[in-house]
Design a protein around this motif. Structure first.
Motif, short mmCIF file in Angstrom:
data_model
loop_
_atom_site.label_atom_id
_atom_site.label_comp_id
_atom_site.label_asym_id
_atom_site.label_seq_id
_atom_site.Cartn_x
_atom_site.Cartn_y
_atom_site.Cartn_z
N LEU A 8 0.85 -1.19 0.00
CA LEU A 8 0.00 0.00 0.00
C LEU A 8 0.89 1.24 0.00
O LEU A 8 1.21 1.79 1.05
CB LEU A 8 -0.92 -0.02 1.23
N ILE A 9 1.28 1.68 -1.18
CA ILE A 9 2.19 2.81 -1.28
C ILE A 9 1.59 4.00 -2.03
O ILE A 9 2.08 5.11 -1.91
CB ILE A 9 3.52 2.41 -1.94
N ALA A 10 0.51 3.79 -2.79
CA ALA A 10 -0.10 4.87 -3.56
C ALA A 10 -1.07 5.65 -2.67
O ALA A 10 -1.69 5.09 -1.77
CB ALA A 10 -0.85 4.31 -4.77
N LYS A 11 -1.18 6.95 -2.95
CA LYS A 11 -2.09 7.80 -2.17
C LYS A 11 -3.07 8.49 -3.11
O LYS A 11 -2.75 8.77 -4.26
CB LYS A 11 -1.30 8.87 -1.41
N ILE A 12 -4.27 8.75 -2.58
CA ILE A 12 -5.30 9.48 -3.31
C ILE A 12 -5.76 10.61 -2.41
O ILE A 12 -6.05 10.40 -1.23
CB ILE A 12 -6.50 8.57 -3.63
N ASP A 13 -5.86 11.80 -2.97
CA ASP A 13 -6.41 12.94 -2.22
C ASP A 13 -7.89 13.04 -2.58
O ASP A 13 -8.27 12.97 -3.74
CB ASP A 13 -5.71 14.24 -2.61
N LEU A 14 -8.71 13.20 -1.56
CA LEU A 14 -10.15 13.26 -1.75
C LEU A 14 -10.71 14.35 -0.86
O LEU A 14 -10.46 14.37 0.35
CB LEU A 14 -10.77 11.90 -1.37
N LYS A 15 -11.46 15.25 -1.44
CA LYS A 15 -12.08 16.33 -0.67
C LYS A 15 -13.39 15.86 -0.08
O LYS A 15 -14.25 15.31 -0.78
CB LYS A 15 -12.34 17.55 -1.56
N VAL A 16 -13.54 15.99 1.23
CA VAL A 16 -14.78 15.68 1.95
C VAL A 16 -15.03 16.81 2.95
O VAL A 16 -14.15 17.62 3.22
CB VAL A 16 -14.69 14.32 2.69
N THR A 17 -16.23 16.81 3.50
CA THR A 17 -16.51 17.83 4.52
C THR A 17 -15.76 17.48 5.81
O THR A 17 -15.37 16.33 6.02
CB THR A 17 -18.02 17.90 4.83
N GLU A 18 -15.59 18.45 6.66
CA GLU A 18 -14.93 18.21 7.94
C GLU A 18 -15.72 17.21 8.78
O GLU A 18 -15.15 16.35 9.44
CB GLU A 18 -14.75 19.53 8.70
N THR A 19 -17.04 17.30 8.70
CA THR A 19 -17.90 16.37 9.44
C THR A 19 -17.68 14.95 8.94
O THR A 19 -17.56 14.01 9.74
CB THR A 19 -19.38 16.77 9.29
N MET A 20 -17.66 14.76 7.63
CA MET A 20 -17.43 13.43 7.06
C MET A 20 -16.08 12.88 7.52
O MET A 20 -15.96 11.71 7.87
CB MET A 20 -17.47 13.48 5.53
N LYS A 21 -15.06 13.73 7.53
CA LYS A 21 -13.73 13.30 7.95
C LYS A 21 -13.75 12.81 9.40
O LYS A 21 -13.22 11.75 9.71
CB LYS A 21 -12.74 14.46 7.80
N GLN A 22 -14.38 13.59 10.26
CA GLN A 22 -14.44 13.21 11.68
C GLN A 22 -15.23 11.93 11.89
O GLN A 22 -14.82 11.05 12.67
CB GLN A 22 -15.05 14.36 12.49
N GLU A 23 -16.37 11.81 11.19
CA GLU A 23 -17.19 10.61 11.33
C GLU A 23 -16.48 9.38 10.77
O GLU A 23 -16.57 8.30 11.35
CB GLU A 23 -18.54 10.81 10.66
N LEU A 24 -15.78 9.55 9.67
CA LEU A 24 -15.05 8.44 9.07
C LEU A 24 -13.95 7.96 10.01
O LEU A 24 -13.81 6.77 10.26
CB LEU A 24 -14.44 8.87 7.73
N ARG A 25 -13.20 8.89 10.56
CA ARG A 25 -12.10 8.52 11.45
C ARG A 25 -12.56 7.92 12.78
O ARG A 25 -11.79 7.28 13.48
CB ARG A 25 -11.19 9.73 11.71
N ALA A 26 -13.83 8.10 13.10
CA ALA A 26 -14.39 7.51 14.33
C ALA A 26 -14.74 6.03 14.14
O ALA A 26 -14.98 5.32 15.11
CB ALA A 26 -15.62 8.29 14.77
N ILE A 27 -14.75 5.57 12.89
CA ILE A 27 -15.09 4.17 12.60
C ILE A 27 -13.85 3.31 12.81
O ILE A 27 -12.81 3.57 12.19
CB ILE A 27 -15.59 4.03 11.15
N PRO A 28 -13.92 2.30 13.66
CA PRO A 28 -12.75 1.42 13.86
C PRO A 28 -12.37 0.72 12.55
O PRO A 28 -13.23 0.19 11.85
CB PRO A 28 -13.23 0.40 14.89
N GLY A 29 -11.10 0.76 12.22
CA GLY A 29 -10.61 0.11 10.99
C GLY A 29 -11.07 0.79 9.72
O GLY A 29 -11.21 0.16 8.68
N TRP A 30 -11.30 2.10 9.80
CA TRP A 30 -11.87 2.82 8.66
C TRP A 30 -11.02 2.74 7.41
O TRP A 30 -11.56 2.69 6.30
CB TRP A 30 -12.17 4.28 9.03
N GLN A 31 -9.70 2.69 7.55
CA GLN A 31 -8.85 2.65 6.36
C GLN A 31 -9.08 1.37 5.56
O GLN A 31 -9.26 1.42 4.34
CB GLN A 31 -7.36 2.75 6.73
N ALA A 32 -9.09 0.25 6.22
CA ALA A 32 -9.31 -1.03 5.54
C ALA A 32 -10.71 -1.10 4.95
O ALA A 32 -10.89 -1.59 3.83
CB ALA A 32 -9.08 -2.19 6.50
N LYS A 33 -11.68 -0.60 5.69
CA LYS A 33 -13.06 -0.61 5.19
C LYS A 33 -13.20 0.28 3.96
O LYS A 33 -13.91 -0.07 3.01
CB LYS A 33 -14.02 -0.16 6.30
#
Length: 66
Positions: A24-49
């Motif tokens: 896993l070496i490639a990166k993608i930039d994605l614009k989301v709202t601040e709320t979406m970012k906070q809610e996403l990061r609150a999900i356990p294992g969000w990166q894999a999901k």
């Protein structure tokens, strides 16, 4: 300037490992709202999901093209 060989061999040891064979070496930039970012990061294992969801999206799109 530093030693250009200081990190030799360490990069491979610190790469994230995927369930498959590719690192896993490639990166993608994605614009989301601040709320979406906070809610996403609150999900356990969000990166894999999120990676799984992206893989499913790609697969679905490839099936449509056939």
């Amino acid at each position: 300037m530093g030693n250009p060989r200081a990190f030799e061999g360490k990069r491979e040891a610190t790469q994230f490992k995927a369930a498959g064979e590719e690192p896993l070496i490639a990166k993608i930039d994605l614009k989301v709202t601040e709320t979406m970012k906070q809610e996403l990061r609150a999900i356990p294992g969000w990166q894999a999901k999120l990676r799984d969801a992206i893989a499913q999206l790609i697969e679905a799109e490839q099936c449509k093209q056939m």
